[in-house]
Design a protein around this motif. Structure first.
Motif, PDB file in Angstrom:
ATOM      1  N   GLU A 395       0.834  -1.210   0.000  1.00  0.00           N
ATOM      2  CA  GLU A 395       0.000   0.000   0.000  1.00  0.00           C
ATOM      3  C   GLU A 395       0.866   1.257   0.000  1.00  0.00           C
ATOM      4  OE1 GLU A 395      -3.374   2.187   2.820  1.00  0.00           O
ATOM      5  OE2 GLU A 395      -3.186  -0.002   2.838  1.00  0.00           O
ATOM      6  N   LYS A 396       0.430   2.259  -0.776  1.00  0.00           N
ATOM      7  CA  LYS A 396       1.140   3.531  -0.839  1.00  0.00           C
ATOM      8  C   LYS A 396       0.143   4.656  -1.124  1.00  0.00           C
ATOM      9  CE  LYS A 396       4.792   6.291  -1.361  1.00  0.00           C
ATOM     10  NZ  LYS A 396       5.751   6.585  -0.273  1.00  0.00           N
ATOM     11  N   THR A 397       0.188   5.692  -0.288  1.00  0.00           N
ATOM     12  CA  THR A 397      -0.630   6.879  -0.500  1.00  0.00           C
ATOM     13  C   THR A 397       0.269   8.031  -0.924  1.00  0.00           C
ATOM     14  OG1 THR A 397      -2.265   6.197   1.152  1.00  0.00           O
ATOM     15  CG2 THR A 397      -2.202   8.542   0.584  1.00  0.00           C
ATOM     16  N   VAL A 398      -0.139   8.722  -1.964  1.00  0.00           N
ATOM     17  CA  VAL A 398       0.581   9.905  -2.439  1.00  0.00           C
ATOM     18  C   VAL A 398      -0.356  11.097  -2.313  1.00  0.00           C
ATOM     19  CG1 VAL A 398       1.629  11.049  -4.417  1.00  0.00           C
ATOM     20  CG2 VAL A 398       2.085   8.630  -3.992  1.00  0.00           C
ATOM     21  N   ILE A 399       0.000  12.023  -1.435  1.00  0.00           N
ATOM     22  CA  ILE A 399      -0.825  13.213  -1.227  1.00  0.00           C
ATOM     23  C   ILE A 399      -0.513  14.265  -2.286  1.00  0.00           C
ATOM     24  CG2 ILE A 399      -1.419  15.073   0.376  1.00  0.00           C
ATOM     25  CD1 ILE A 399      -2.417  12.295   1.206  1.00  0.00           C
ATOM     26  N   VAL A 400       0.767  14.521  -2.519  1.00  0.00           N
ATOM     27  CA  VAL A 400       1.185  15.550  -3.477  1.00  0.00           C
ATOM     28  C   VAL A 400       1.939  14.873  -4.621  1.00  0.00           C
ATOM     29  CG1 VAL A 400       2.455  17.699  -3.801  1.00  0.00           C
ATOM     30  CG2 VAL A 400       1.379  17.213  -1.590  1.00  0.00           C
ATOM     31  N   PRO A 401       1.294  14.726  -5.786  1.00  0.00           N
ATOM     32  CA  PRO A 401       1.971  14.055  -6.905  1.00  0.00           C
ATOM     33  C   PRO A 401       3.196  14.833  -7.384  1.00  0.00           C
ATOM     34  CG  PRO A 401      -0.405  14.223  -7.284  1.00  0.00           C
ATOM     35  CD  PRO A 401      -0.088  15.091  -6.113  1.00  0.00           C
ATOM     36  N   LEU A 402       4.119  14.118  -7.996  1.00  0.00           N
ATOM     37  CA  LEU A 402       5.303  14.730  -8.579  1.00  0.00           C
ATOM     38  C   LEU A 402       4.885  15.793  -9.596  1.00  0.00           C
ATOM     39  CD1 LEU A 402       8.412  14.675  -8.896  1.00  0.00           C
ATOM     40  CD2 LEU A 402       8.091  12.968 -10.707  1.00  0.00           C
ATOM     41  N   GLY A 403       5.537  16.952  -9.510  1.00  0.00           N
ATOM     42  CA  GLY A 403       5.243  18.036 -10.431  1.00  0.00           C
ATOM     43  C   GLY A 403       4.371  19.118  -9.842  1.00  0.00           C
ATOM     44  N   GLU A 404       3.691  18.819  -8.726  1.00  0.00           N
ATOM     45  CA  GLU A 404       2.898  19.852  -8.057  1.00  0.00           C
ATOM     46  C   GLU A 404       3.839  20.857  -7.385  1.00  0.00           C
ATOM     47  OE1 GLU A 404      -0.452  20.468  -7.955  1.00  0.00           O
ATOM     48  OE2 GLU A 404      -0.451  18.985  -9.554  1.00  0.00           O
ATOM     49  N   PRO A 405       3.357  22.075  -7.085  1.00  0.00           N
ATOM     50  CA  PRO A 405       4.241  23.102  -6.512  1.00  0.00           C
ATOM     51  C   PRO A 405       5.021  22.654  -5.297  1.00  0.00           C
ATOM     52  CG  PRO A 405       2.197  24.094  -7.207  1.00  0.00           C
ATOM     53  CD  PRO A 405       2.024  22.607  -7.380  1.00  0.00           C
ATOM     54  N   ALA A 406       4.408  21.855  -4.434  1.00  0.00           N
ATOM     55  CA  ALA A 406       5.109  21.384  -3.238  1.00  0.00           C
ATOM     56  C   ALA A 406       6.035  20.204  -3.525  1.00  0.00           C
ATOM     57  CB  ALA A 406       4.100  20.987  -2.154  1.00  0.00           C
ATOM     58  N   ASN A 407       6.003  19.715  -4.738  1.00  0.00           N
ATOM     59  CA  ASN A 407       6.848  18.591  -5.154  1.00  0.00           C
ATOM     60  C   ASN A 407       7.271  18.845  -6.603  1.00  0.00           C
ATOM     61  OD1 ASN A 407       8.162  16.111  -5.118  1.00  0.00           O
ATOM     62  ND2 ASN A 407       6.299  14.904  -5.392  1.00  0.00           N
ATOM     63  N   PHE A 408       7.747  20.062  -6.856  1.00  0.00           N
ATOM     64  CA  PHE A 408       7.936  20.564  -8.218  1.00  0.00           C
ATOM     65  C   PHE A 408       9.113  19.885  -8.915  1.00  0.00           C
ATOM     66  CE2 PHE A 408       8.433  24.139 -11.358  1.00  0.00           C
ATOM     67  CZ  PHE A 408       7.133  24.089 -11.837  1.00  0.00           C
ATOM     68  N   LEU A 409       9.025  19.862 -10.241  1.00  0.00           N
ATOM     69  CA  LEU A 409      10.120  19.324 -11.036  1.00  0.00           C
ATOM     70  C   LEU A 409      11.321  20.263 -10.989  1.00  0.00           C
ATOM     71  CD1 LEU A 409       8.262  18.121 -14.266  1.00  0.00           C
ATOM     72  CD2 LEU A 409       8.920  16.753 -12.299  1.00  0.00           C
ATOM     73  N   SER A 410      12.500  19.711 -11.041  1.00  0.00           N
ATOM     74  CA  SER A 410      13.712  20.523 -11.081  1.00  0.00           C
ATOM     75  C   SER A 410      13.836  21.194 -12.443  1.00  0.00           C
ATOM     76  CB  SER A 410      14.944  19.646 -10.838  1.00  0.00           C
ATOM     77  OG  SER A 410      15.106  18.717 -11.908  1.00  0.00           O
ATOM     78  N   ASP A 411      14.675  22.225 -12.519  1.00  0.00           N
ATOM     79  CA  ASP A 411      14.912  22.897 -13.793  1.00  0.00           C
ATOM     80  C   ASP A 411      15.416  21.913 -14.848  1.00  0.00           C
ATOM     81  OD1 ASP A 411      14.154  25.267 -12.630  1.00  0.00           O
ATOM     82  OD2 ASP A 411      16.190  26.035 -12.386  1.00  0.00           O
ATOM     83  N   SER A 412      16.292  21.028 -14.426  1.00  0.00           N
ATOM     84  CA  SER A 412      16.845  20.057 -15.384  1.00  0.00           C
ATOM     85  C   SER A 412      15.777  19.083 -15.855  1.00  0.00           C
ATOM     86  CB  SER A 412      18.022  19.306 -14.759  1.00  0.00           C
ATOM     87  OG  SER A 412      17.608  18.574 -13.626  1.00  0.00           O
ATOM     88  N   ALA A 413      14.849  18.709 -14.967  1.00  0.00           N
ATOM     89  CA  ALA A 413      13.771  17.798 -15.357  1.00  0.00           C
ATOM     90  C   ALA A 413      12.815  18.471 -16.335  1.00  0.00           C
ATOM     91  CB  ALA A 413      13.014  17.317 -14.130  1.00  0.00           C
ATOM     92  N   ILE A 414      12.538  19.756 -16.129  1.00  0.00           N
ATOM     93  CA  ILE A 414      11.671  20.501 -17.042  1.00  0.00           C
ATOM     94  C   ILE A 414      12.327  20.610 -18.415  1.00  0.00           C
ATOM     95  CG2 ILE A 414      10.618  22.758 -17.503  1.00  0.00           C
ATOM     96  CD1 ILE A 414      10.408  23.061 -14.415  1.00  0.00           C
ATOM     97  N   LEU A 415      13.627  20.901 -18.435  1.00  0.00           N
ATOM     98  CA  LEU A 415      14.342  20.999 -19.701  1.00  0.00           C
ATOM     99  C   LEU A 415      14.408  19.641 -20.395  1.00  0.00           C
ATOM    100  CD1 LEU A 415      15.922  22.733 -21.678  1.00  0.00           C
ATOM    101  CD2 LEU A 415      17.995  22.286 -20.318  1.00  0.00           C
ATOM    102  N   THR A 416      14.611  18.577 -19.623  1.00  0.00           N
ATOM    103  CA  THR A 416      14.647  17.230 -20.195  1.00  0.00           C
ATOM    104  C   THR A 416      13.309  16.870 -20.818  1.00  0.00           C
ATOM    105  OG1 THR A 416      16.346  16.481 -18.646  1.00  0.00           O
ATOM    106  CG2 THR A 416      14.975  14.792 -19.668  1.00  0.00           C
ATOM    107  N   LYS A 417      12.218  17.229 -20.145  1.00  0.00           N
ATOM    108  CA  LYS A 417      10.887  16.981 -20.702  1.00  0.00           C
ATOM    109  C   LYS A 417      10.723  17.736 -22.018  1.00  0.00           C
ATOM    110  CE  LYS A 417       5.953  17.788 -19.910  1.00  0.00           C
ATOM    111  NZ  LYS A 417       4.910  18.308 -18.993  1.00  0.00           N
ATOM    112  N   PHE A 418      11.116  19.007 -22.041  1.00  0.00           N
ATOM    113  CA  PHE A 418      11.002  19.810 -23.261  1.00  0.00           C
ATOM    114  C   PHE A 418      11.823  19.205 -24.385  1.00  0.00           C
ATOM    115  CE2 PHE A 418      12.854  23.213 -25.914  1.00  0.00           C
ATOM    116  CZ  PHE A 418      11.698  23.638 -26.543  1.00  0.00           C
TER     117      PHE A 418
END
Length: 453
Positions: A395-418
């Motif tokens: 079992e695993k609960t995730v309150i704040v998904p990856l990418g939300e402001p409180a769990n934001f993507l890094s600059d490098s992750a945003i650039l990698t996505k682009f």
């Protein structure tokens, strides 16, 4: 002043120099994120060719405006329409969880078209985008979001037309009365239905594109002296009264100028409905712990809020059997199965919709309402995953998904996505776009930059 008048005055007088540096930085990240989706959708979104053919038929072809990833030039409204529709077509664009909508897709293209039309500065472009985000998200919060969804509306489009109008209006230099008029004109064009969920129709990106070009059109009409009704948001026959049963008009201007909704906007790490992302995060976290091969799992249960269940979990039989891209994007069983079987959920994952192994696992995924997860809504698009395999419960609960402001993507992750989205379409030209966006607020003339894209 009325709610609409107060919002209009704030947006008309908003200056980039008055914005916190971290907000300007966030706007640059949100713009780059949307451009990646637009570029990739140009060649891979199923609706792309018919969207562009339709835009040609409507007289939008030819002009000076840019559609990213496309070598042709378009009219300003045509570019706003196509950039917004394509930006939303992959379901990979930003999300504002509290209002459960995607603000960037309708707002940024309208702002870019307005800035390109008059040769606005990058600082004015940023101010316009901030004004558009504030408008779109705050209207969504005032509805509030859940009740608007329950009526079958698509808030990215219904609220986004106002944000597009305000963003364009601010960039075009409209005064407060003219922006209020643009909001009133946009009121006559606010539309967006969830009926696409029934059969996987292509209207979801279309209505977002239409909202963007309609907002730009409203601002241009207001600039030329065309009058829209006052109090278009909170009036007796205004948007809030007509589109939700219990609106809270005061929420629109609450903390206006001190709390910025762009900072409450997240960037998606996965190209699917945001309500499935907490489940993907949870599955990926649990995957290394499994003593059983993923295909041999007995059962997966995904706990959701009612709003999340509506979009990605019900009716369950349909969600377990998506027949097309749109169906898969809104299917928790599909995205969770992909995450468990293949260790990720990417745009290329949709090529496996008919894969027998994926189909077999989807049949084992159940989606249920979870009271604890409901308590987190609408502030968080949370989720709980329970995997039963070989007599063991994980079992695993995730309150704040990856990418939300409180769990934001890094600059490098945003650039990698682009880069991952843009490179297959434009190759190394992506670096010039990324470099320009990194200094967006410093551009002397947005028109000059767009002509090079």
């Amino acid at each position: 002043m009325s709610v609409t008048a107060t919002l209009s005055h704030y947006c008309a007088t908003l200056k980039s120099d008055d914005l916190p540096p971290r907000l300007v930085e966030r706007v640059r990240a949100l713009v780059l994120d949307l451009l990646g989706s637009i570029i990739r959708a140009n060649v891979e979104a199923p609706a792309a060719s018919s969207l562009k053919a339709g835009a040609v038929a409507m007289g939008m072809y030819g002009g000076t405006a840019t559609v990213f990833g496309d070598g042709d030039k378009w009219s300003p409204v045509g570019a706003a329409f196509l950039n917004a529709a394509l930006g939303h077509a992959l379901d990979f664009d930003d999300t504002h969880a509290p209002s459960t909508l995607h603000p960037g897709a309708p707002v940024i293209p309208a702002a870019l078209s307005a800035a390109g039309l008059i040769g606005a500065s990058g600082s004015d472009l940023v101010a316009g985008i901030v004004a558009g985000y504030e408008t779109t998200c705050r209207i969504g919060l005032a509805l509030p979001a859940g009740e608007h969804y329950a009526r079958g509306f698509h808030p990215t489009a219904t609220c986004g037309v106002f944000g597009a109008a305000v963003a364009a209006g601010r960039i075009l230099g409209l005064n407060a009365d003219e922006i209020e008029s643009a909001i009133g004109i946009a009121l006559s064009q606010s539309a967006g239905s969830l009926q696409f969920l029934v059969d996987g129709a292509w209207t979801k990106p279309f209505q977002v594109g239409w909202a963007s070009q309609a907002g730009l059109s409203a601002a241009l009409l207001a600039r030329e002296g065309y009058r829209g009704p006052k109090a278009g948001l909170e009036g007796r026959h205004g948007f809030l009264q007509g589109y939700a049963p219990s609106p809270r008009p005061g929420r629109i201007c609450e903390d206006l100028g001190t709390v910025f909704e762009a900072l409450a906007t997240g960037i998606k790490p996965y190209p699917s409905c945001r309500y499935g992302h907490a489940g993907i995060d949870a599955v990926l976290a649990l995957r290394p712990e499994l003593d059983t091969p993923p295909a041999a799992v007995d059962r997966i249960t995904y706990g959701l809020s009612r709003a999340g269940l509506l979009l990605v979990g019900a009716p369950l039989a349909d969600k377990q059997n998506p027949g097309n891209l749109v169906g898969a994007q809104f299917s928790a069983p599909f995205v969770l199965s992909m995450a468990l079987l293949h260790g990720g959920m990417t745009w290329d994952s949709y090529g496996k919709i008919q894969d027998p192994e994926v189909r077999a696992l989807m049949a084992k995924v159940d989606c249920v309402h979870d009271a604890d997860i409901e308590a987190e809504f609408p502030q968080n698009m949370s989720g709980r995953i329970i995997i039963e395999a070989g007599g063991v419960r994980y079992e695993k609960t995730v309150i704040v998904p990856l990418g939300e402001p409180a769990n934001f993507l890094s600059d490098s992750a945003i650039l990698t996505k682009f880069e991952g989205l843009a490179r297959p379409v434009i190759g190394d030209r992506l670096h010039d776009i990324a470099a320009a966006v990194s200094k967006l607020n410093e551009l002397d003339n947005v028109q000059t930059w767009l002509k090079k894209c």
